[in-house]
Design an enzyme around this catalytic site. Structure first.
Site, PDB file in Angstrom:
ATOM      1  N   LYS A 194      12.518 -16.215  -9.183  1.00  0.00           N
ATOM      2  CA  LYS A 194      12.369 -15.254 -10.181  1.00  0.00           C
ATOM      3  C   LYS A 194      11.452 -15.537 -11.261  1.00  0.00           C
ATOM      4  O   LYS A 194      10.468 -14.848 -11.488  1.00  0.00           O
ATOM      5  CB  LYS A 194      13.624 -14.956 -10.811  1.00  0.00           C
TER       6      LYS A 194
ATOM      7  N   GLU B  48      16.565 -19.012  -6.104  1.00  0.00           N
ATOM      8  CA  GLU B  48      16.304 -17.666  -6.475  1.00  0.00           C
ATOM      9  C   GLU B  48      16.071 -17.541  -7.925  1.00  0.00           C
ATOM     10  O   GLU B  48      15.041 -16.844  -8.403  1.00  0.00           O
ATOM     11  CB  GLU B  48      17.604 -16.604  -6.413  1.00  0.00           C
TER      12      GLU B  48
ATOM     13  N   HIS C 270      14.771 -38.045  -4.289  1.00  0.00           N
ATOM     14  CA  HIS C 270      14.061 -38.361  -3.162  1.00  0.00           C
ATOM     15  C   HIS C 270      12.686 -37.833  -3.024  1.00  0.00           C
ATOM     16  O   HIS C 270      12.038 -37.423  -2.188  1.00  0.00           O
ATOM     17  CB  HIS C 270      14.756 -37.779  -1.704  1.00  0.00           C
TER      18      HIS C 270
ATOM     19  N   CYS D  48       0.995  -1.260  -0.026  1.00  0.00           N
ATOM     20  CA  CYS D  48       0.125   0.212   0.048  1.00  0.00           C
ATOM     21  C   CYS D  48       1.044   1.231   0.034  1.00  0.00           C
ATOM     22  O   CYS D  48       1.850   1.395   0.692  1.00  0.00           O
ATOM     23  CB  CYS D  48      -0.871  -0.012   1.191  1.00  0.00           C
TER      24      CYS D  48
ATOM     25  N   TRP E 214      -2.844  -2.809  -1.715  1.00  0.00           N
ATOM     26  CA  TRP E 214      -2.407  -4.260  -1.965  1.00  0.00           C
ATOM     27  C   TRP E 214      -3.363  -4.681  -0.627  1.00  0.00           C
ATOM     28  O   TRP E 214      -3.297  -4.664   0.442  1.00  0.00           O
ATOM     29  CB  TRP E 214      -0.976  -4.375  -1.615  1.00  0.00           C
TER      30      TRP E 214
ATOM     31  N   ARG F 242       4.378  -0.973  -4.540  1.00  0.00           N
ATOM     32  CA  ARG F 242       3.995  -1.124  -3.093  1.00  0.00           C
ATOM     33  C   ARG F 242       2.637  -1.860  -3.094  1.00  0.00           C
ATOM     34  O   ARG F 242       2.205  -2.357  -2.132  1.00  0.00           O
ATOM     35  CB  ARG F 242       3.943   0.012  -2.272  1.00  0.00           C
TER      36      ARG F 242
ATOM     37  N   ASN G 207      -1.938   2.251   5.569  1.00  0.00           N
ATOM     38  CA  ASN G 207      -1.132   1.191   5.124  1.00  0.00           C
ATOM     39  C   ASN G 207      -0.931   0.642   6.472  1.00  0.00           C
ATOM     40  O   ASN G 207      -0.445   1.071   7.360  1.00  0.00           O
ATOM     41  CB  ASN G 207       0.071   1.592   4.634  1.00  0.00           C
ATOM     42  N   GLY G 208      -1.135  -0.815   6.374  1.00  0.00           N
ATOM     43  CA  GLY G 208      -1.045  -1.680   7.580  1.00  0.00           C
ATOM     44  C   GLY G 208      -2.143  -2.365   8.062  1.00  0.00           C
ATOM     45  O   GLY G 208      -3.143  -2.677   7.034  1.00  0.00           O
TER      46      GLY G 208
ATOM     47  N   GLU H  13       7.593 -15.671 -10.034  1.00  0.00           N
ATOM     48  CA  GLU H  13       6.972 -14.338  -9.581  1.00  0.00           C
ATOM     49  C   GLU H  13       6.516 -13.674 -10.756  1.00  0.00           C
ATOM     50  O   GLU H  13       5.264 -13.145 -10.706  1.00  0.00           O
ATOM     51  CB  GLU H  13       8.381 -13.536  -8.977  1.00  0.00           C
TER      52      GLU H  13
ATOM     53  N   LYS I 244       6.278  -4.914  -3.634  1.00  0.00           N
ATOM     54  CA  LYS I 244       7.753  -4.993  -3.396  1.00  0.00           C
ATOM     55  C   LYS I 244       8.010  -4.791  -1.970  1.00  0.00           C
ATOM     56  O   LYS I 244       8.943  -5.423  -1.510  1.00  0.00           O
ATOM     57  CB  LYS I 244       8.420  -3.955  -4.064  1.00  0.00           C
TER      58      LYS I 244
HETATM   59  C1  G6P Z   1       8.651  -8.857  -1.260  1.00  0.00           C
HETATM   60  C2  G6P Z   1       8.964  -8.580  -2.392  1.00  0.00           C
HETATM   61  C3  G6P Z   1      10.393  -9.598  -2.747  1.00  0.00           C
HETATM   62  C4  G6P Z   1      11.231  -9.402  -1.387  1.00  0.00           C
HETATM   63  C5  G6P Z   1      10.739  -9.664  -0.140  1.00  0.00           C
HETATM   64  C6  G6P Z   1      11.505  -9.170   1.036  1.00  0.00           C
HETATM   65  O1  G6P Z   1       8.159 -10.324  -1.229  1.00  0.00           O
HETATM   66  O2  G6P Z   1       8.030  -8.937  -3.454  1.00  0.00           O
HETATM   67  O3  G6P Z   1      10.849  -9.265  -3.894  1.00  0.00           O
HETATM   68  O4  G6P Z   1      12.506 -10.284  -1.566  1.00  0.00           O
HETATM   69  O5  G6P Z   1       9.519  -8.807  -0.124  1.00  0.00           O
HETATM   70  O6  G6P Z   1      11.574  -7.751   0.740  1.00  0.00           O
HETATM   71  P1  G6P Z   1      12.941  -7.027   1.455  1.00  0.00           P
HETATM   72  O7  G6P Z   1      12.674  -5.706   1.237  1.00  0.00           O
HETATM   73  O8  G6P Z   1      12.709  -7.265   3.015  1.00  0.00           O
HETATM   74  O9  G6P Z   1      14.093  -7.563   1.009  1.00  0.00           O
END
Ligand code: G6P
Length: 614
Positions: free
Chosen positions: A491, A487, A510, A2, A77, A27, A103-104, A494, A609
């Site tokens: 990616k 990772e 396994h 948000c 969000w 956000r 926000n929150g 996502e 994000k």
């Molecule tokens: C969200 C973002 C990710 C990020 C994660 C942790 O899920 O979409 O890309 O890795 O938060 O965020 P931070 O700011 O703590 O690295």
């Protein structure tokens, strides 16, 4: 998670709010809205969907309207209530005189809603936020001054919030407050702003006040006063943010993600600069306050993080254990916080976070600190809550990252862990000097090696074209490259929504091997070194089950051609440093696959994000 923006001054407010929200889209982006003071009323405009929907709704409405001099905006969000127009912020009270953005999460909203409903308040949305608007309205009965009414309302709220409030009967004051969610006040000339984050206001001012928890701001066009929730004035510093608005442009790239992937050579240089001066000089991590004495007492290192940062943490564990021999535990922040905190004065807790605002990681760090642990924070945001609460800081200097999928910040976090592990080894004298020199020489070479990979994109794009229709994707690796496999899978998941999973290559047999058939690509990270032969055998096992095999390797071994359907080559590098190089093609692979599938690369569905709620 948000985004909030607000303005008070003499300019037309809607364009400022919309521009601010467009910089906060990372956000959240499931609905948006604004509330402005117009013609003696508070007018709200809301739309479900991306910000463009709100822009379409507003049209040129308000664009030249200089009468609008105060307003608040929000990009959502969803947490409580579906992402509909009704649930979009701003929310208003019954009399429609009070509008609020939030926000929150208000944890006691059900109790408050029940209480307020009994007193005659009528709720129209399913959100927790609307409760705050009604609560303020209720408090106005006993505290006729809007600022006092808001301040008293805050005392009844439990949970996390950053809020912005406007009031029809006093359009000369914008009110903002925070508790466990970020909020800044931007200071202009006879105009002031609020924002969830610096990008929202950077085009207008670089001077900001960072609100701390339990602070409330009374903002007029020509004056800003900050108070605690008991009404005591708090003296705050006005800080100048070091960024340029150009950091928020795509600079000719189709997406921020692609731009940010290409920034990585410079980001590595930036993260190393002033810390790695020469291979025969000690590292300069000036904000890391760990001494030889404190290290001697350490019996525990814990690294806590979420998402991509958690993968960087996993590589960090490997490096620290390898270089200084102290056992390291990794934990997702959301897991760390709901069990007994086993940290103490002899623990070092390392929090890793791009944003420095991830709610779970903030809570985890606070819990560890409360038990006496030393908190070291690795973050991209030295102005964040985590950075400000840390005992030691290791900034990663990646610059603003806009794309929701983290790329350059991940690479910079890895670099930070290399620096930290070498630094600890220097203090503890845990490694021979010649090894440390060799490691530093390798660090200097990294930007150039990454440039070589970026110059070779066509191959990766070809690979993406070949496999973009896969429904499932498996990434395998071992040792220091296992986090890179995780990772790479994250990616892809996502931004393309393909079901992608990372496994330690040895675990394939396994269970996951049962899934394999000729529609499933298996990408193996196969870097010469300790586990090369092992990963190769695991790849042969997958090949024998008809999987489509992709190798990511620096090896020239001719035998690979008989095992793999596609080989992505990267420069030769010492295995322990290879995650920096193996990560980049996986980012590009995910990017191109998502592009071929026509996905919204920078704003993937359901994600945000910065996750500022638990
Ligand atoms: C969200 C973002 C990710 C990020 C994660 C942790 O899920 O979409 O890309 O890795 O938060 O965020 P931070 O700011 O703590 O690295």
């Amino acid at each position: 998670m948000c985004g909030i923006v607000g303005y008070i001054g003499s300019k037309s407010v809607i364009p400022i709010l919309i521009n601010g929200l467009s910089k906060l889209e990372y956000r959240g982006y499931d609905s948006a809205g604004v509330a402005v003071y117009k013609g003696g009323e508070i007018e709200t405009y809301k739309a479900q969907g991306k910000l463009q929907k709100l822009k379409d709704l507003l049209g040129t409405n308000g664009n030249g309207d200089n009468a609008n001099k105060i307003g608040i905006g929000h990009i959502r969000w969803a947490t409580h209530g579906a992402p509909t127009e009704i649930n979009a912020h701003p929310h208003v009270s019954c009399c429609k005189k009070i509008a609020i953005v939030h926000n929150g999460i208000i944890e006691n909203f059900k109790e408050l809603k029940e209480e307020l409903t009994k007193k005659g308040h009528v709720f129209v949305s399913q959100t927790d936020t609307e409760t705050i608007a009604h609560l303020i309205e209720e408090n106005l009965k006993t505290h006729p001054d809007i600022f006092d009414a808001v301040r008293h309302s805050l005392k009844k709220l439990e949970g996390a919030y950053a809020i912005g409030v406007v009031y029809k009967d006093n359009p000369d004051i914008l009110i903002a407050a925070r508790k466990n969610a970020p909020l800044i006040v931007g200071i202009g000339e006879n105009e002031n702003y609020i924002g969830s984050d610096v990008p929202a206001i950077l085009e207008y001012t670089k001077n900001v006040i960072y609100l701390d928890d339990s602070e409330i701001a009374e903002i007029k066009a020509d004056d800003v006063k900050i108070y605690d929730f008991d009404g005591n004035v708090i003296k705050k510093k006005i800080e100048c943010v070091p960024w340029e608005p150009v950091a928020l442009s795509k600079m000719g790239y189709k997406h921020f993600m692609l731009k940010e992937i290409h920034e990585q050579p410079d980001v590595i240089r930036q993260t190393l600069s002033e810390r790695l001066i020469s291979s025969d000089l000690p590292l300069q991590l000036n904000e890391v306050k760990l001494t030889k004495e404190s290290l001697k007492k350490l019996n525990r290192i814990q690294i806590i993080a979420c998402g991509t940062s958690l993968h960087a943490a996993m590589a960090g564990k490997y490096l620290i254990e390898e270089f200084i021999g102290i056992p390291v535990d990794i934990e997702a922040s959301s897991e760390y916080i709901y069990k007994r905190t086993i940290s103490s004065a002899n623990s070092l807790v390392i929090g890793v976070s791009q944003s420095g605002e991830t709610a779970d990681t903030i809570t985890a760090i606070r819990q560890a600190k409360a038990e006496g642990a030393h908190a070291l924070v690795i973050t991209n945001r030295v102005d964040s809550t985590m950075a400000r609460e840390a005992d030691s800081l290791l900034p990663i200097n990646a610059g603003i990252e806009v794309s929701v999928a983290a790329t350059k910040s991940y690479t910079a976090q890895l670099i930070a862990f290399y620096l930290l592990a070498i630094y600890l080894a220097e203090i503890k004298e845990a490694l021979p000097a010649k090894d440390i020199i060799k490691f530093k020489e390798q660090l200097f070479k990294l930007p150039q090696q990454v440039e070589i990979i970026l110059g070779n994109k066509t191959e990766i794009k070809r690979c993406a074209r070949k496999f973009h229709n896969a429904k499932d994707f498996i990434f395998i690796a071992r040792g220091i490259n296992f986090p890179a496999a995780l990772e790479g899978a994250l990616k892809l998941k996502e931004i393309s929504y393909i079901n992608a999973t990372g496994y330690p290559a040895g675990e394939l047999k396994h269970g996951p091997i049962a899934m394999l058939e000729d529609t499933i690509p298996v990408l193996a990270i196969l870097m010469p070194g300790l586990v090369y032969e092992k990963v190769l055998s695991n790849s042969e096992e997958a090949k024998a089950r008809d999987a489509k095999m992709i190798a990511l390797t620096s090896s020239n071994d001719k035998h690979l051609e008989s095992v793999f359907d596609f080989i992505i080559k990267i420069p030769d590098i010492d295995e322990i440093f290879s995650p920096i190089l193996t990560t980049i093609p996986l980012q590009l692979l995910a990017y191109y696959i998502a592009e071929f599938l026509g996905k919204d690369v920078d704003q993937p569905r359901n994600l945000a994000k910065s996750v500022t709620v638990e």
